[in-house]
Structure formats: C-alpha cells, structure tokens
Design a protein around this motif. Structure first.
Motif, PDB file in Angstrom:
ATOM      1  N   LEU A   1      10.107  10.975   2.152  1.00  0.00           N
ATOM      2  CA  LEU A   1      10.285   9.523   2.109  1.00  0.00           C
ATOM      3  C   LEU A   1       9.624   8.975   0.853  1.00  0.00           C
ATOM      4  CD1 LEU A   1       9.466   8.526   5.815  1.00  0.00           C
ATOM      5  CD2 LEU A   1      11.730   8.720   4.751  1.00  0.00           C
ATOM      6  N   PRO A   2      10.164   7.888   0.293  1.00  0.00           N
ATOM      7  CA  PRO A   2       9.486   7.272  -0.862  1.00  0.00           C
ATOM      8  C   PRO A   2       8.127   6.737  -0.453  1.00  0.00           C
ATOM      9  CG  PRO A   2      11.253   5.852  -0.037  1.00  0.00           C
ATOM     10  CD  PRO A   2      11.390   7.163   0.679  1.00  0.00           C
ATOM     11  N   GLY A   3       7.191   6.788  -1.369  1.00  0.00           N
ATOM     12  CA  GLY A   3       5.859   6.257  -1.088  1.00  0.00           C
ATOM     13  C   GLY A   3       5.912   4.771  -0.800  1.00  0.00           C
ATOM     14  N   PRO A   4       5.022   4.262   0.050  1.00  0.00           N
ATOM     15  CA  PRO A   4       5.092   2.857   0.459  1.00  0.00           C
ATOM     16  C   PRO A   4       4.869   1.865  -0.664  1.00  0.00           C
ATOM     17  CG  PRO A   4       3.050   3.873   1.225  1.00  0.00           C
ATOM     18  CD  PRO A   4       3.916   4.976   0.708  1.00  0.00           C
ATOM     19  N   SER A   5       4.168   2.266  -1.708  1.00  0.00           N
ATOM     20  CA  SER A   5       3.879   1.309  -2.781  1.00  0.00           C
ATOM     21  C   SER A   5       4.490   1.724  -4.115  1.00  0.00           C
ATOM     22  CB  SER A   5       2.357   1.142  -2.941  1.00  0.00           C
ATOM     23  OG  SER A   5       1.745   2.389  -3.182  1.00  0.00           O
ATOM     24  N   ASP A   6       5.516   2.568  -4.078  1.00  0.00           N
ATOM     25  CA  ASP A   6       6.114   3.029  -5.334  1.00  0.00           C
ATOM     26  C   ASP A   6       6.687   1.873  -6.143  1.00  0.00           C
ATOM     27  OD1 ASP A   6       5.427   5.576  -4.667  1.00  0.00           O
ATOM     28  OD2 ASP A   6       7.459   6.277  -4.215  1.00  0.00           O
ATOM     29  N   LEU A   7       7.493   1.019  -5.495  1.00  0.00           N
ATOM     30  CA  LEU A   7       8.107  -0.094  -6.227  1.00  0.00           C
ATOM     31  C   LEU A   7       7.122  -1.220  -6.492  1.00  0.00           C
ATOM     32  CD1 LEU A   7      11.728  -0.455  -4.794  1.00  0.00           C
ATOM     33  CD2 LEU A   7      11.025   0.355  -7.036  1.00  0.00           C
TER      34      LEU A   7
ATOM     35  N   GLU B   1      -0.249  -9.940 -13.743  1.00  0.00           N
ATOM     36  CA  GLU B   1      -0.988 -11.186 -13.957  1.00  0.00           C
ATOM     37  C   GLU B   1      -0.433 -12.331 -13.130  1.00  0.00           C
ATOM     38  OE1 GLU B   1       2.600 -11.317 -16.440  1.00  0.00           O
ATOM     39  OE2 GLU B   1       1.075  -9.784 -16.060  1.00  0.00           O
ATOM     40  N   SER B   2       0.776 -12.173 -12.602  1.00  0.00           N
ATOM     41  CA  SER B   2       1.422 -13.248 -11.843  1.00  0.00           C
ATOM     42  C   SER B   2       1.027 -13.268 -10.378  1.00  0.00           C
ATOM     43  CB  SER B   2       2.952 -13.111 -11.936  1.00  0.00           C
ATOM     44  OG  SER B   2       3.398 -13.190 -13.266  1.00  0.00           O
ATOM     45  N   PHE B   3       0.410 -12.195  -9.886  1.00  0.00           N
ATOM     46  CA  PHE B   3       0.195 -12.079  -8.451  1.00  0.00           C
ATOM     47  C   PHE B   3      -1.276 -11.855  -8.112  1.00  0.00           C
ATOM     48  CE2 PHE B   3       4.540 -10.510  -9.240  1.00  0.00           C
ATOM     49  CZ  PHE B   3       5.244 -11.425  -8.471  1.00  0.00           C
ATOM     50  N   SER B   4      -1.770 -12.699  -7.224  1.00  0.00           N
ATOM     51  CA  SER B   4      -3.119 -12.529  -6.701  1.00  0.00           C
ATOM     52  C   SER B   4      -3.132 -11.348  -5.734  1.00  0.00           C
ATOM     53  CB  SER B   4      -3.547 -13.798  -5.956  1.00  0.00           C
ATOM     54  OG  SER B   4      -2.735 -13.978  -4.794  1.00  0.00           O
ATOM     55  N   GLN B   5      -4.328 -10.970  -5.278  1.00  0.00           N
ATOM     56  CA  GLN B   5      -4.412  -9.891  -4.296  1.00  0.00           C
ATOM     57  C   GLN B   5      -3.647 -10.256  -3.027  1.00  0.00           C
ATOM     58  OE1 GLN B   5      -8.551  -9.022  -3.655  1.00  0.00           O
ATOM     59  NE2 GLN B   5      -8.661  -7.642  -5.408  1.00  0.00           N
ATOM     60  N   ASN B   6      -3.759 -11.511  -2.587  1.00  0.00           N
ATOM     61  CA  ASN B   6      -3.040 -11.934  -1.382  1.00  0.00           C
ATOM     62  C   ASN B   6      -1.533 -11.870  -1.591  1.00  0.00           C
ATOM     63  OD1 ASN B   6      -5.330 -12.375   0.150  1.00  0.00           O
ATOM     64  ND2 ASN B   6      -5.484 -14.538  -0.386  1.00  0.00           N
ATOM     65  N   ASP B   7      -1.079 -12.243  -2.790  1.00  0.00           N
ATOM     66  CA  ASP B   7       0.354 -12.172  -3.084  1.00  0.00           C
ATOM     67  C   ASP B   7       0.841 -10.724  -3.107  1.00  0.00           C
ATOM     68  OD1 ASP B   7       0.526 -14.889  -3.221  1.00  0.00           O
ATOM     69  OD2 ASP B   7       0.682 -15.003  -5.402  1.00  0.00           O
ATOM     70  N   ARG B   8       0.033  -9.835  -3.645  1.00  0.00           N
ATOM     71  CA  ARG B   8       0.411  -8.415  -3.669  1.00  0.00           C
ATOM     72  C   ARG B   8       0.612  -7.899  -2.246  1.00  0.00           C
ATOM     73  NH1 ARG B   8      -1.881  -4.866  -8.225  1.00  0.00           N
ATOM     74  NH2 ARG B   8      -1.942  -6.245 -10.019  1.00  0.00           N
TER      75      ARG B   8
ATOM     76  N   LEU C   1      -2.909  -1.393   7.645  1.00  0.00           N
ATOM     77  CA  LEU C   1      -3.646  -2.068   6.576  1.00  0.00           C
ATOM     78  C   LEU C   1      -2.800  -2.197   5.316  1.00  0.00           C
ATOM     79  CD1 LEU C   1      -6.317  -3.230   5.430  1.00  0.00           C
ATOM     80  CD2 LEU C   1      -6.920  -0.893   4.774  1.00  0.00           C
ATOM     81  N   TYR C   2      -2.058  -1.136   4.974  1.00  0.00           N
ATOM     82  CA  TYR C   2      -1.295  -1.109   3.732  1.00  0.00           C
ATOM     83  C   TYR C   2       0.162  -1.550   3.908  1.00  0.00           C
ATOM     84  CZ  TYR C   2      -5.342   1.550   2.056  1.00  0.00           C
ATOM     85  OH  TYR C   2      -6.615   1.950   1.713  1.00  0.00           O
ATOM     86  N   ASN C   3       0.464  -2.136   5.060  1.00  0.00           N
ATOM     87  CA  ASN C   3       1.795  -2.710   5.312  1.00  0.00           C
ATOM     88  C   ASN C   3       2.921  -1.708   5.055  1.00  0.00           C
ATOM     89  OD1 ASN C   3       1.132  -5.388   6.151  1.00  0.00           O
ATOM     90  ND2 ASN C   3       0.607  -5.871   4.026  1.00  0.00           N
ATOM     91  N   CYS C   4       2.891  -0.611   5.788  1.00  0.00           N
ATOM     92  CA  CYS C   4       3.951   0.388   5.677  1.00  0.00           C
ATOM     93  C   CYS C   4       4.097   1.118   7.008  1.00  0.00           C
ATOM     94  CB  CYS C   4       3.655   1.391   4.557  1.00  0.00           C
ATOM     95  SG  CYS C   4       2.189   2.429   4.838  1.00  0.00           S
TER      96      CYS C   4
ATOM     97  N   GLN D   1       4.077  -6.605  -0.391  1.00  0.00           N
ATOM     98  CA  GLN D   1       4.172  -5.312   0.284  1.00  0.00           C
ATOM     99  C   GLN D   1       4.649  -5.491   1.720  1.00  0.00           C
ATOM    100  OE1 GLN D   1       3.517  -2.173  -1.167  1.00  0.00           O
ATOM    101  NE2 GLN D   1       4.502  -1.461   0.697  1.00  0.00           N
ATOM    102  N   GLN D   2       4.167  -6.534   2.391  1.00  0.00           N
ATOM    103  CA  GLN D   2       4.624  -6.804   3.756  1.00  0.00           C
ATOM    104  C   GLN D   2       6.100  -7.202   3.768  1.00  0.00           C
ATOM    105  OE1 GLN D   2       3.318 -10.346   5.895  1.00  0.00           O
ATOM    106  NE2 GLN D   2       2.896  -9.085   7.704  1.00  0.00           N
ATOM    107  N   PHE D   3       6.509  -7.951   2.748  1.00  0.00           N
ATOM    108  CA  PHE D   3       7.919  -8.337   2.617  1.00  0.00           C
ATOM    109  C   PHE D   3       8.813  -7.098   2.535  1.00  0.00           C
ATOM    110  CE2 PHE D   3      10.632  -8.520  -1.326  1.00  0.00           C
ATOM    111  CZ  PHE D   3      11.805  -8.971  -0.728  1.00  0.00           C
ATOM    112  N   ILE D   4       8.417  -6.093   1.762  1.00  0.00           N
ATOM    113  CA  ILE D   4       9.216  -4.869   1.660  1.00  0.00           C
ATOM    114  C   ILE D   4       9.277  -4.159   3.005  1.00  0.00           C
ATOM    115  CG2 ILE D   4       9.331  -2.580   0.600  1.00  0.00           C
ATOM    116  CD1 ILE D   4       8.168  -3.793  -1.936  1.00  0.00           C
TER     117      ILE D   4
END
Length: 382
Positions: A71-77, A87-94, A58-61, A98-101
């Motif tokens: 290990l670094p946390g999946p959403s640290d960066l 403000e630049s990113f919608s929920q879908n973009d977020r 679900l959290y793309n990690c 995360q999937q891109f990383i």
C-alpha cells in the motif's frame, strides 16, 4: 502478512515529520513514551497491534498503511505537498489535510462497498487556448449532467461527486489558500475547499479544483491561492483555464446573454440565482462582452447579504439548532454526503457501530446525535 520493520519505521518517521509532531508532542497525544516511539521509528522492535492502531489514529491513516509495503505510505503525497508549499500550511493545516485524504480514501471504500456508480465525461483538448479548454470542458460536463443552456445547478458538490471527485470542505488557518487538489493513488481525485471562504466563493473554488482534476491530474498535488499572479507563466495559464471552467460551469454564457438588462438590481438578483459573488458575475459578463469594464466595476460593488446566501449542505428546512450542528460538522470536514454513506453502510450491516464511530471520529453519544441530525437510528450497542 509478514512484518517488515523497515517499512514500519520509515512510515512512522515520515508521518510524524510530515505532520509536524515532535517526539514529546506525539507521546503526549497518543500515550506512548518517547523512548518507545524512538524504538519503533528506528526499527529496533516490533510494534504491538494496539500501538499500530494508536499511531494510525494519531497520524490520520488506516493502520494497514503503516505496515503493508504493498500500500502507498499514508503521508507520501502530503510530504510532496508540504515540501512544495510548506510555508502555506500550519501544523494544524497539515494534519487537517492528512485527515482530508483519509476521508477521501474511506469515502471511496464506502462507495465501492455500497455499489455507488460514478460517470466521468470524456474531455479532450489540444493547442494553447487555455481559456477555451476550460469553457469547452464546462460545456461537456454540464451536458453530461443533463443541464440545459439556461439552467444552473443548485448543489455544485453533488454535481462533481457524481463524476467521481471526492469533495470535502474544511477550515484552514491560511485564508489565502482557496483549495487543494490531490490525485490520491487510493481514492483518486480529491478536492479540499477552504471553509473559511465565503459560501459562494467556495462554489467557485470547488469548480476551479475540479478543473484541475480534469486537466492537471498528472501534477498529483496542486494548491490554489486566492490572489493569483498577474504574469502569464504556464502555471498562471493553468489557473486561468481552471477559472474559465468554473465561470462557464456556474454561469453559462448562453444564459448570461439571454438576460437583460444588467444593472445593480439585476446583478444582485442573478448572482443569487447563480449562487456566485457579484464580482464573479461581473467578470463573467465583461469576459463575454456583455458589459464594459466600467459597468463591471460598478456591478461588482453590489453585495448579497451573508444571511441570504444558501449552502446546499445546510438547507433552510432544518431548525436553527440542526443547521448550526450541520455547519459545525462541515467545518471539521464531514460532508453530508460522507455522513450519509457511513449511515447507509451501517444500515445495510456492511460496517459495525464501532467502525461507524471510527469513520465519523465520534463517541457513541455523538453517533446517536449525528444519527438524529440526519434522520437515522443508531443502535446503542457497539
């Protein structure tokens, strides 16, 4: 490995919040009750193995990122990125970022397993001449990749992957975002290009973000917007340097100066050869003093028909159906290079069919279809 409930609860809580999931939305998406999600985030009880796998998906990690304190946390960066540019990113973009990383981390893992070698040139700079920094770096990278002064690269993505940059293209809902650079502690230099952009603009955007990987990796995360500020703050100079790198890499000045004449006919021909927009080519010509500002304004009005533009990851030798399917994969972030790495690892029996499906986020039937699209054979058994 000992299980630290505090680590798990903190990482689950941060991942859900960073990606913009409410408890009810997360519960609906993964099938774990809201009450159970609350228990896990509060560290009240130990999650089962299945629950960790479900939440990692679900959290793309990778699941270990949720439980291993080393290990670094999946959403640290991404947490840093969204706090700076939320403000630049919608929920879908977020979630797409995360999937891109995750894709970058998996690509790095596959490259290591397959023994893929990268070679990044050494670039040094000093002083405050930012445009020159970019121009000099472009020349160094071109030389490193064995380009002559009068040659241009056809596949810009392969160029930059060869020097160790992970590159993915994906549609983002915010058209003002051209690209994102992230220096990931696991994968290293990661570049996301907004697939909503014109295909030739994407070439400029990826070159721009690669410049950030050369000069600005200490920033960890950077976002490039299509409309740059007209004021010359230090941040603007950093963007100007990245633009200088992109322009000089894609359109080497020595080559521009060797071409004559420059007019509305030749600019269209050479923009297609360079695979850049006529606006970018006109600006490069003006910056080199080859044409005047008035001539540049005239040249940039010329357009290359969209149907004639070439995408190296959707070549003309494909059938219309194959090309359409390749483009669909690109839109969701799966590059030709990444898919090929996955298939190579599978064929060398480094990963199972089940892991291949996981890496490509595909069902077995979809795996078989993807295999055919890339000329690979995927076995039916998991």
């Amino acid at each position: 490995m000992s299980i630290d409930l505090r680590v798990i609860s903190e990482r689950l809580k941060k991942s859900r919040g960073t990606l913009g999931y409410s408890f009810s939305e997360a519960s609906s998406a993964c099938g774990i009750t809201v009450e159970r999600l609350l228990e896990l985030e509060n560290g009240i009880s130990k999650p089962t193995g299945d629950e960790i796998l479900i939440l990692a998906s679900l959290y793309n990690c990778e699941f270990l990122q949720l439980i291993d304190r080393n290990l670094p946390g999946p959403s640290d960066l991404t947490d840093i990125l969204f706090r700076r540019h939320g403000e630049s990113f919608s929920q879908n973009d977020r979630r797409a970022i995360q999937q891109f990383i995750l894709l970058c981390q998996r690509e790095s893992e596959l490259e290591q397993a397959l023994g893929v070698r990268k070679s990044k040139p050494m670039v040094k700079w000093s002083g405050g001449f930012y445009k020159k920094h970019g121009a000099d770096a472009a020349q160094i990278v071109r030389k490193h990749l064995n380009y002559s002064d009068n040659s241009v690269g056809r596949d810009i993505y392969s160029d930059f992957r060869a020097i160790g940059v992970h590159i993915f293209r994906r549609k983002l809902s915010n058209d003002e975002v051209s690209g994102v650079y992230i220096n990931d502690p696991v994968a290293g230099h990661c570049v996301l290009v907004n697939y909503n952009e014109d295909v030739y603009r994407q070439r400029f955007s990826v070159s721009h973000e690669v410049a950030h990987s050369i000069f600005d990796s200490a920033e960890d995360v950077m976002v490039t917007y299509e409309m740059a500020s007209s004021r010359y703050s230090r941040k603007d100079l950093v963007e100007i340097r990245a633009n200088s790198f992109a322009s000089n890499y894609l359109m080497p000045p020595q080559m521009l100066r060797s071409i004559s004449p420059w007019n509305t006919d030749s600019v269209q021909y050479w923009a297609q050869k360079f695979r850049v927009s006529t606006a970018a080519l006109a600006k490069a010509l003006k910056d080199e003093g080859i044409v005047t500002s008035a001539q540049a304004d005239l040249l940039k009005k010329v357009r290359i028909p969209k149907s004639e533009k070439i995408d190296p990851e959707a070549p003309d030798n494909l059938t219309d159906l194959q090309r359409h399917r390749r483009l669909e994969l690109l839109e969701t972030g799966l590059s030709d290079y990444y898919v090929s790495l996955c298939c190579n690892a599978y064929e060398r029996q480094l990963i199972s069919t089940h892991r291949l499906a996981e890496l490509l986020d595909a069902s077995l039937q979809e795996l078989i279809e993807i295999g055919k699209l890339f000329g690979r054979t995927i076995k039916h058994g998991i």
